[in-house]
Design an enzyme around this catalytic site. Structure first.
Site, PDB file in Angstrom:
ATOM      1  NE  ARG A  32      -4.127  -1.927   2.029  1.00 28.62           N
ATOM      2  CZ  ARG A  32      -4.165  -3.227   2.330  1.00 28.62           C
ATOM      3  NH1 ARG A  32      -3.080  -3.805   2.812  1.00 28.62           N
ATOM      4  NH2 ARG A  32      -5.258  -3.932   2.158  1.00 28.62           N
ATOM      5  CG  ASN A  64      -4.393   2.529   1.677  1.00 26.22           C
ATOM      6  OD1 ASN A  64      -4.452   2.395   2.889  1.00 26.22           O
ATOM      7  ND2 ASN A  64      -5.091   1.772   0.837  1.00 26.22           N
ATOM      8  NE  ARG A  95     -11.220  -7.107   2.258  1.00 29.83           N
ATOM      9  CZ  ARG A  95     -10.577  -5.986   1.927  1.00 29.83           C
ATOM     10  NH1 ARG A  95      -9.477  -5.647   2.555  1.00 29.83           N
ATOM     11  NH2 ARG A  95     -11.021  -5.221   0.961  1.00 29.83           N
ATOM     12  CG  HIS A 119      -5.543  -0.622   5.930  1.00 28.46           C
ATOM     13  ND1 HIS A 119      -6.383  -1.691   5.789  1.00 28.46           N
ATOM     14  CD2 HIS A 119      -5.498  -0.034   4.712  1.00 28.46           C
ATOM     15  CE1 HIS A 119      -6.836  -1.742   4.543  1.00 28.46           C
ATOM     16  NE2 HIS A 119      -6.304  -0.757   3.867  1.00 28.46           N
TER      17      HIS A 119
HETATM   18  N1  NAD Z   1      -8.113   2.305   4.008  1.00 33.01           N
HETATM   19  C1  NAD Z   1      -8.686   1.335   3.276  1.00 33.01           C
HETATM   20  O1  NAD Z   1      -9.185   0.338   3.826  1.00 33.01           O
HETATM   21  C2  NAD Z   1      -8.740   1.489   1.781  1.00 33.01           C
HETATM   22  C3  NAD Z   1      -9.408   0.553   0.969  1.00 33.01           C
HETATM   23  C4  NAD Z   1      -9.487   0.815  -0.393  1.00 33.01           C
HETATM   24  C5  NAD Z   1      -8.872   1.944  -0.938  1.00 33.01           C
HETATM   25  N2  NAD Z   1      -8.197   2.767  -0.104  1.00 33.01           N
HETATM   26  C6  NAD Z   1      -7.525   3.960  -0.578  1.00 33.01           C
HETATM   27  O2  NAD Z   1      -8.500   4.971  -0.834  1.00 33.01           O
HETATM   28  C7  NAD Z   1      -7.964   5.887  -1.787  1.00 33.01           C
HETATM   29  C8  NAD Z   1      -8.930   6.060  -2.929  1.00 33.01           C
HETATM   30  O3  NAD Z   1      -9.086   4.841  -3.628  1.00 33.01           O
HETATM   31  P1  NAD Z   1      -9.826   4.833  -5.048  1.00 33.01           P
HETATM   32  O4  NAD Z   1      -9.890   3.415  -5.478  1.00 33.01           O
HETATM   33  O5  NAD Z   1     -11.076   5.638  -4.980  1.00 33.01           O
HETATM   34  O6  NAD Z   1      -8.708   5.608  -5.916  1.00 33.01           O
HETATM   35  P2  NAD Z   1      -8.885   6.280  -7.349  1.00 33.01           P
HETATM   36  O7  NAD Z   1      -7.488   6.431  -7.886  1.00 33.01           O
HETATM   37  O8  NAD Z   1      -9.902   5.529  -8.153  1.00 33.01           O
HETATM   38  O9  NAD Z   1      -9.539   7.702  -7.033  1.00 33.01           O
HETATM   39  C9  NAD Z   1      -8.866   8.659  -6.298  1.00 33.01           C
HETATM   40  C10 NAD Z   1      -9.525  10.006  -6.570  1.00 33.01           C
HETATM   41  O10 NAD Z   1      -8.843  10.982  -5.776  1.00 33.01           O
HETATM   42  C11 NAD Z   1      -8.847  12.190  -6.519  1.00 33.01           C
HETATM   43  N3  NAD Z   1      -7.816  13.096  -5.986  1.00 33.01           N
HETATM   44  C12 NAD Z   1      -6.476  13.028  -6.115  1.00 33.01           C
HETATM   45  N4  NAD Z   1      -5.876  14.048  -5.491  1.00 33.01           N
HETATM   46  C13 NAD Z   1      -6.867  14.800  -4.941  1.00 33.01           C
HETATM   47  C14 NAD Z   1      -6.903  15.979  -4.172  1.00 33.01           C
HETATM   48  N5  NAD Z   1      -5.762  16.615  -3.831  1.00 33.01           N
HETATM   49  N6  NAD Z   1      -8.090  16.455  -3.778  1.00 33.01           N
HETATM   50  C15 NAD Z   1      -9.247  15.826  -4.104  1.00 33.01           C
HETATM   51  N7  NAD Z   1      -9.288  14.694  -4.842  1.00 33.01           N
HETATM   52  C16 NAD Z   1      -8.105  14.189  -5.247  1.00 33.01           C
HETATM   53  C17 NAD Z   1      -8.570  11.719  -7.949  1.00 33.01           C
HETATM   54  O11 NAD Z   1      -8.938  12.720  -8.867  1.00 33.01           O
HETATM   55  C18 NAD Z   1      -9.426  10.472  -8.027  1.00 33.01           C
HETATM   56  O12 NAD Z   1     -10.733  10.797  -8.476  1.00 33.01           O
HETATM   57  C19 NAD Z   1      -6.624   5.302  -2.212  1.00 33.01           C
HETATM   58  O13 NAD Z   1      -5.600   5.870  -1.435  1.00 33.01           O
HETATM   59  C20 NAD Z   1      -6.782   3.822  -1.867  1.00 33.01           C
HETATM   60  O14 NAD Z   1      -5.553   3.142  -1.692  1.00 33.01           O
HETATM   61  C21 NAD Z   1      -8.127   2.580   1.224  1.00 33.01           C
END
Ligand code: NAD
Length: 257
Positions: A32, A64, A95, A119
């Site tokens: 991650r 992340n 999970r 995580h």
């Molecule tokens: N903590 C958890 O359990 C968990 C689980 C799944 C995903 N995630 C994390 O959540 C985040 C989002 O995942 P996703 O699949 O939606 O990613 P994604 O890449 O599909 O979407 C991310 C979005 O963030 C936007 N973005 C980027 N910089 C920005 C900013 N400065 N201000 C506002 N928006 C901004 C992008 O334009 C994009 O639309 C990632 O970091 C992913 O790793 C965490």
């Protein structure tokens, strides 16, 4: 709803950070932290926007690497530590409970217990906390021949499996983020494993806490086995080292400018 009106942040109860660039997670070791090279550049911008607009609500981080980003948000915004939380292992615990439920043919909502720590890859299932069918799962495992280490590995790999199939994950983490946000908005005082600042480990990491309108309103103290304590220390050290490295990098960058 108003989009992109940052001035409204002053009156916001909860902000959820879900920014990212999830395609970067597509690495052979499923780390991650692969996404960190992007998220570490964006989080300071968002934190500044929150501060500049007088945000003083609760901050829920999904972005992340969750525990390091949650720590960064708290430091950069100066919000009280108990007002900044990450979804952490709320998802991983779900999970794990699903795998245990499947193995015992019981609804996963009847399983209680926690995945603790980061995580990420250093998290672990604290089996001493897991109970189902009125018994500790460790007892049931012996009676019914369950291989807990296999269930744990399948739970840990759960996110990657979904990612490999769809190239993103959404329902699980969104459910976790909504649960956490609702716990704040409804002052639910729900016990949940979220990333929260633990003084004794000196870092944000997932450990069950009671969440309500004031964020983390109480922290639990589990009776972990010595082996589980050691795993939690290892996970805490890993998170702290990654955060320290990032702070050093940011300082060097600032000095060079
Ligand atoms: N903590 C958890 O359990 C968990 C689980 C799944 C995903 N995630 C994390 O959540 C985040 C989002 O995942 P996703 O699949 O939606 O990613 P994604 O890449 O599909 O979407 C991310 C979005 O963030 C936007 N973005 C980027 N910089 C920005 C900013 N400065 N201000 C506002 N928006 C901004 C992008 O334009 C994009 O639309 C990632 O970091 C992913 O790793 C965490």
């Amino acid at each position: 709803m108003t989009v992109n009106d940052a001035s409204q942040l002053r009156d916001c109860d909860v902000v959820v950070s879900a920014l990212g660039e999830s395609k970067l997670v597509d690495t052979p070791d499923h780390d991650r932290f692969a996404e960190f090279k992007f998220t570490r550049t964006q989080v300071p911008l968002v934190a500044k926007m929150l501060v500049d607009n007088g945000f003083h609500g609760k901050l829920v981080d999904v972005t992340n690497p969750c525990d390091v980003i949650t720590s960064m948000y708290q430091k950069l915004t100066g919000l009280p530590k108990e007002h900044v939380m990450g979804t952490g292992t709320l998802l991983d615990s779900a999970r794990m409970r699903a795998r245990v439920g499947e193995a015992l043919k019981v609804d996963s909502r009847s399983v209680v217990g926690f995945n603790l720590g980061e995580h990420g890859n250093s998290q672990f299932t604290a089996w001493s906390t897991v109970r189902v069918l009125g018994k500790p799962v460790t007892e049931l495992a012996e009676e019914r021949g369950l291989k807990l280490s296999e269930l744990e590995e399948r739970a840990r790999q759960g996110g990657y499996l979904v990612y490999q199939g769809k190239k993103y994950t959404n329902y699980g983490v969104a459910t976790a983020a909504v649960r956490l946000t609702n716990a704040v908005l409804n002052d639910a005082r729900t016990e949940m494993p979220v990333s929260n600042y633990r003084e004794e480990y000196g870092t944000y990491l997932s450990y069950p806490a009671v969440v309500g309108r004031d964020g983390v309103v109480e922290q639990l103290h589990l009776d972990l086995t010595p082996e589980e304590e050691a795993k939690l220390e290892t996970s805490a050290t890993y998170i702290k080292e990654r955060l320290k490295k990032e702070e050093e990098r940011a300082n060097n960058l600032a000095q060079a400018e």
